[in-house]
Design a protein around this motif. Structure first.
Motif, PDB file in Angstrom:
ATOM      1  N   GLY A   7     -67.559 -48.820  -3.199  1.00  0.00           N
ATOM      2  CA  GLY A   7     -68.784 -48.310  -2.631  1.00  0.00           C
ATOM      3  C   GLY A   7     -69.682 -49.279  -2.121  1.00  0.00           C
ATOM      4  O   GLY A   7     -69.486 -50.547  -2.297  1.00  0.00           O
ATOM      5  N   GLY A  32     -70.179 -43.010  -7.438  1.00  0.00           N
ATOM      6  CA  GLY A  32     -68.906 -43.213  -6.754  1.00  0.00           C
ATOM      7  C   GLY A  32     -67.967 -41.947  -7.091  1.00  0.00           C
ATOM      8  O   GLY A  32     -67.786 -41.472  -8.133  1.00  0.00           O
ATOM      9  N   ALA A  33     -67.227 -41.566  -5.995  1.00  0.00           N
ATOM     10  CA  ALA A  33     -66.027 -40.607  -6.063  1.00  0.00           C
ATOM     11  C   ALA A  33     -65.274 -40.826  -6.837  1.00  0.00           C
ATOM     12  O   ALA A  33     -64.816 -40.056  -7.884  1.00  0.00           O
ATOM     13  CB  ALA A  33     -65.549 -40.445  -4.492  1.00  0.00           C
ATOM     14  N   ASP A  34     -64.787 -42.210  -7.148  1.00  0.00           N
ATOM     15  CA  ASP A  34     -63.665 -42.662  -8.103  1.00  0.00           C
ATOM     16  C   ASP A  34     -64.206 -42.287  -9.447  1.00  0.00           C
ATOM     17  O   ASP A  34     -63.512 -41.892 -10.236  1.00  0.00           O
ATOM     18  CB  ASP A  34     -63.337 -44.121  -7.776  1.00  0.00           C
ATOM     19  CG  ASP A  34     -64.356 -45.123  -7.799  1.00  0.00           C
ATOM     20  OD1 ASP A  34     -65.434 -44.544  -7.597  1.00  0.00           O
ATOM     21  OD2 ASP A  34     -64.184 -46.414  -8.215  1.00  0.00           O
ATOM     22  N   ILE A  36     -66.659 -40.132 -10.450  1.00  0.00           N
ATOM     23  CA  ILE A  36     -66.690 -38.598 -10.551  1.00  0.00           C
ATOM     24  C   ILE A  36     -65.420 -38.239 -10.962  1.00  0.00           C
ATOM     25  O   ILE A  36     -65.064 -37.446 -11.804  1.00  0.00           O
ATOM     26  CB  ILE A  36     -67.172 -38.094  -9.298  1.00  0.00           C
ATOM     27  CG1 ILE A  36     -68.448 -38.618  -8.980  1.00  0.00           C
ATOM     28  CG2 ILE A  36     -66.779 -36.509  -9.583  1.00  0.00           C
ATOM     29  CD1 ILE A  36     -69.620 -37.629  -9.731  1.00  0.00           C
ATOM     30  N   ALA A  37     -64.195 -38.489 -10.117  1.00  0.00           N
ATOM     31  CA  ALA A  37     -62.983 -38.206 -10.828  1.00  0.00           C
ATOM     32  C   ALA A  37     -62.311 -38.386 -12.210  1.00  0.00           C
ATOM     33  O   ALA A  37     -61.932 -37.678 -13.054  1.00  0.00           O
ATOM     34  CB  ALA A  37     -61.918 -38.674  -9.983  1.00  0.00           C
ATOM     35  N   GLU A  40     -64.859 -36.577 -14.806  1.00  0.00           N
ATOM     36  CA  GLU A  40     -64.022 -34.937 -14.808  1.00  0.00           C
ATOM     37  C   GLU A  40     -62.916 -35.155 -15.659  1.00  0.00           C
ATOM     38  O   GLU A  40     -62.787 -33.908 -16.144  1.00  0.00           O
ATOM     39  CB  GLU A  40     -63.937 -34.558 -13.203  1.00  0.00           C
ATOM     40  CG  GLU A  40     -65.292 -34.159 -12.569  1.00  0.00           C
ATOM     41  CD  GLU A  40     -64.835 -33.973 -11.159  1.00  0.00           C
ATOM     42  OE1 GLU A  40     -65.755 -32.960 -10.672  1.00  0.00           O
ATOM     43  OE2 GLU A  40     -64.074 -34.103 -10.608  1.00  0.00           O
TER      44      GLU A  40
END
Length: 65
Positions: A7, A32-34, A36-37, A40
Motif C-alpha cells: 500500500g 488495504g485490499a490484502d 480486507i481479504a 473477510e
C-alpha cells in the motif's frame, strides 16, 4: 517493508485523516485490499462457528418459571 509495502503510506494517511474527521468514525478500519481479504476470511470462519453452536449458545437462558 519500507518502500516495498503493497500500500501507499501517503494514501493511508489521507484515509486516516478522512476517517478521523467524520462525525461518527468507524470503530475499526481495515486498510488495504490484502487486509480486507484476510478480514473477510476470518469473518466467514467466525460466522461458521456461530452457526455451528447457535442452538447450544441460545439454550443457556433460565427456564421460565
Amino acid at each position: 517493508m519500507n518502500g516495498k509495502q503493497p500500500g501507499d503510506p501517503a494514501k493511508l494517511a489521507k484515509a486516516l485523516v478522512a476517517i478521523a474527521s467524520q462525525e461518527e468514525p468507524p470503530r475499526r478500519f481495515i486498510a488495504g485490499a490484502d487486509t480486507i481479504a484476510e478480514a473477510e476470511r476470518k469473518a466467514a470462519e467466525f460466522q461458521k462457528q456461530i452457526n455451528a453452536y447457535r442452538d447450544l449458545s441460545t439454550s443457556l437462558a433460565h427456564e421460565e418459571a
